[in-house]
Design an enzyme around this catalytic site. Structure first.
Site, PDB file in Angstrom:
ATOM      1  N   HIS A  26       0.823  -1.210   0.000  1.00  0.00           N
ATOM      2  CA  HIS A  26       0.000   0.000   0.000  1.00  0.00           C
ATOM      3  C   HIS A  26       0.855   1.258   0.000  1.00  0.00           C
ATOM      4  O   HIS A  26       1.756   1.408   0.833  1.00  0.00           O
ATOM      5  CB  HIS A  26      -0.904   0.019   1.234  1.00  0.00           C
ATOM      6  N   GLU A 215      -9.072 -11.685   5.568  1.00  0.00           N
ATOM      7  CA  GLU A 215      -8.140 -11.091   6.526  1.00  0.00           C
ATOM      8  C   GLU A 215      -8.865 -10.866   7.850  1.00  0.00           C
ATOM      9  O   GLU A 215      -8.503 -11.432   8.878  1.00  0.00           O
ATOM     10  CB  GLU A 215      -7.579  -9.772   5.996  1.00  0.00           C
ATOM     11  N   ASP A 312       2.422  -5.739   2.765  1.00  0.00           N
ATOM     12  CA  ASP A 312       1.175  -5.042   3.081  1.00  0.00           C
ATOM     13  C   ASP A 312       1.467  -3.561   3.310  1.00  0.00           C
ATOM     14  O   ASP A 312       1.159  -2.734   2.468  1.00  0.00           O
ATOM     15  CB  ASP A 312       0.474  -5.671   4.284  1.00  0.00           C
TER      16      ASP A 312
END
Length: 376
Positions: A26, A215, A312
């Site tokens: 991200h 998740e 992530d």
């Protein structure tokens, strides 16, 4: 000493030198702490720490809450300093440089343009600013004698109602840096089915999709990602392990049964974008334990799923792809051949044309071969 100064090795091979593919990374989770401090000062934004190292520690502390909702609150700070074209360009350029320093040769950068409009940018202007920064970063990497490629994964926030608008944005920019689409944000209570019109539009326009699923929610969320979202990859997908039954007949015999959903994901080689450190921080693996060795990563790998390794959010987890690979190697005694498999899996799952995925796989294999020869 920063994380990038650390040496992670297997034998005599420095893992940072190995070519890597980053699929789940991200933009608003990868800001340099010093950059946050400087941009916050310009924008009049308060920061909890005025020293870069202390701010990095603050992110780690805040993100170790054990659930996704608290983890996501740290993005209030990062997005607050990402509201102008200049800021987005700078952050995207530095992001590329940090990827390259980590050994990444192909990266997909995901971010949600709708979160960056507070100071007057339009959705298109935001995407153009990020693309300008990414291209500047690639140019700088090439000047340094390295090669890499990046693409944008334009993301819609799953709790908002702009899915179709953002999908149309992604398609408009598909020939100007955008390679795919995603939905992100709080998962539980906001299934992919809420954005069915967006996913229909993307399918009609042949733009590939990855969906955050499995998740902070379970199998129904994954099912919706595959059915409503037509996802070619699962963002995390770690809770797919809930559809795997392990039975021990005796001390020497273990039987594993896959449910229909798990079987579908495995048989169709739908990539799992697993992020070990982040999955620990958000409590995504709480059903199996609280240590990395409890992560279902190795279970998926041994069963033949297409597993990939991701960061992530580099800042929130204080990590790099090199570090994630090292942590997995330590937890599950993986060797370089295993790490190469993970990178080849990611290359195969990249949102690139087939011929370019094959070329990327060749770069990975040659890079590992060279590293092993050098370290022998």
């Amino acid at each position: 000493m920063t994380e990038l100064d650390e040496d992670y090795t297997i034998g005599r091979v420095n893992l940072r030198d190995l070519p890597k593919v980053s699929l789940h990374d991200h933009l608003d989770g990868g800001l340099r702490p010093q950059t946050i401090i400087e941009l916050a000062d310009e924008a009049g934004v308060d920061v909890p720490e005025s020293d870069a190292a202390a701010l990095g520690d603050w992110f780690l502390t805040q993100c170790n809450a054990g659930n996704l909702v608290d983890y996501l609150t740290t993005f209030d700070l990062t997005t607050s300093v990402m509201q102008t074209a200049d800021a987005l360009e700078r952050i995207a350029r530095e992001f590329v440089l940090d990827l390259s320093a980590d050994g990444v040769v192909y990266g997909e950068v995901r971010w949600a343009p709708e979160q960056h409009l507070a100071r007057g940018l339009s959705l298109d202007q935001a995407v153009e600013a990020v693309q300008s920064g990414l291209e500047a970063g690639v140019t700088e990497v090439e000047r340094q004698g390295r090669s890499m490629r990046v693409g944008q994964l334009v993301t819609a926030m799953r709790h908002a109602d702009r899915g179709l608008e953002v999908a149309e944005l992604a398609v408009r920019h598909r020939d100007r840096g955008v390679v795919g689409f995603d939905i992100a944000g709080a998962e539980a209570g906001f299934p992919p089915s809420r954005h069915r019109l967006a996913f229909d539009y993307l399918a009609q326009n042949h733009l590939p999709v990855t969906v955050h699923a499995g998740e902070a929610d379970g199998l129904l969320s994954i099912e919706s990602a595959l059915f409503d979202g037509r996802a070619l990859r699962l963002g995390h997908g770690v809770r797919l392990a809930e559809d795997v039954t392990i039975e021990r007949a005796d001390a020497d015999s273990t039987y594993v049964t896959l449910g229909e959903l798990a079987e579908w994901v495995k048989d169709r080689e739908i990539a799992l974008e697993l992020s070990p450190s982040s999955n620990l921080q958000t409590g995504a693996i709480a059903a199996w334990g609280s240590e990395l060795a409890d992560h279902p990563f190795d279970l998926f790998y041994q069963l033949g799923f297409r597993v990939t390794v991701n960061v992530d959010n580099r800042t929130q987890s204080g990590t790099t792809l090199t570090r994630e690979l090292s942590l997995l190697a330590d937890a599950f005694t993986y060797d370089l051949a295993d790490l190469e498999t993970f990178q080849l899996n990611a290359a195969s799952a990249a949102f690139l044309p087939l011929e370019e995925r094959e070329d990327l796989a060749d770069v990975i294999s040659q890079g590992f071969e060279d590293a092993e020869s050098y370290g022998a």
